[in-house]
Design an enzyme around this catalytic site. Structure first.
Site, short mmCIF file in Angstrom:
data_model
loop_
_atom_site.label_atom_id
_atom_site.label_comp_id
_atom_site.label_asym_id
_atom_site.label_seq_id
_atom_site.Cartn_x
_atom_site.Cartn_y
_atom_site.Cartn_z
N ARG A 65 0.81 -1.22 0.00
CA ARG A 65 0.00 0.00 0.00
C ARG A 65 0.85 1.27 0.00
NH1 ARG A 65 -2.49 -3.74 2.90
NH2 ARG A 65 -1.44 -3.15 4.80
N GLU A 102 6.05 -10.49 15.06
CA GLU A 102 5.60 -11.00 16.36
C GLU A 102 5.96 -12.49 16.48
OE1 GLU A 102 1.47 -10.44 16.96
OE2 GLU A 102 1.54 -11.06 19.06
#
Ligand code: AMP
Length: 177
Positions: A65, A102
């Site tokens: 994006r 993560e």
């Protein structure tokens, strides 16, 4: 010159999608903003506010994006557009940078000839979260000798402290949570 828009108008055009792409993540969907010509142009105005055409050599945009905003900013500032892509997508020789997620890790890449040493660079992505992606992109730019003048984001998730990973690079975000 497009009519100016406010951060509040930009924020109102960002759609929050809970639990996408996985449970617990609130996805910031920028497609309603992109579909509005005035808001899209206004967001580019705000992202490039600190620079005049010719004062930046390259806009580096982050997959995927970030490309949308970086490409529009590049044409406005009369600068080149350089993509930082996920590993394995660029066809020519690349430099790569790993970063932690993560769970696990990811790698971003840039063409080895993407920037000239000393190039004045503006880095753009749609969203700053933990800062891992942008920090890796900054590493790539700096390895090629580029000088980052500013990192610009449409959205910043302040509670994740991503700015701290970007060292002393000035950070600009239009909407923060
Ligand atoms: P980070 O590396 O944690 O700063 O994550 C930033 C990258 O992940 C950006 O390229 C974003 O497009 C994407 N991203 C992270 N969190 C979100 C979110 N909540 N909504 C939309 N995109 C996100």
């Amino acid at each position: 010159m497009p009519a100016s828009v406010t951060s509040a108008q930009i924020e109102a055009a960002i759609r929050n999608v809970p639990d996408f792409p996985k449970s617990g993540i609130q996805f910031k969907d920028i497609t309603p903003l992109l579909a509005d010509a005035k808001l899209f142009a206004g967001a580019i105005e705000l992202l490039t506010k600190n620079f005049k055409p010719g004062s930046v050599d390259a806009i580096v945009g982050i997959d995927a994006r970030g490309f949308i905003f970086a490409a529009a900013a590049a044409t406005k500032l009369n600068a080149g557009f350089i993509p930082v892509r996920k590993k394995g997508k660029l066809p020519f020789t690349t430099i790569e940078q790993d970063y932690a997620l993560e769970y696990g890790h990811a790698t971003v890449a840039m063409h080895t000839d993407a920037l000239k040493p000393g190039a004045r660079v503006l880095l753009i992505d749609d969203l700053l979260a933990t800062g891992g992606t942008s920090a890796a992109a900054i590493e790539l730019v700096q390895k090629l000798g580029g000088k980052i003048l500013e990192a610009g984001f449409l959205i910043e998730l302040k509670f994740l402290n991503g700015r701290e990973k970007l060292g002393n690079i000035p950070v600009r975000s239009l909407v923060s949570y």
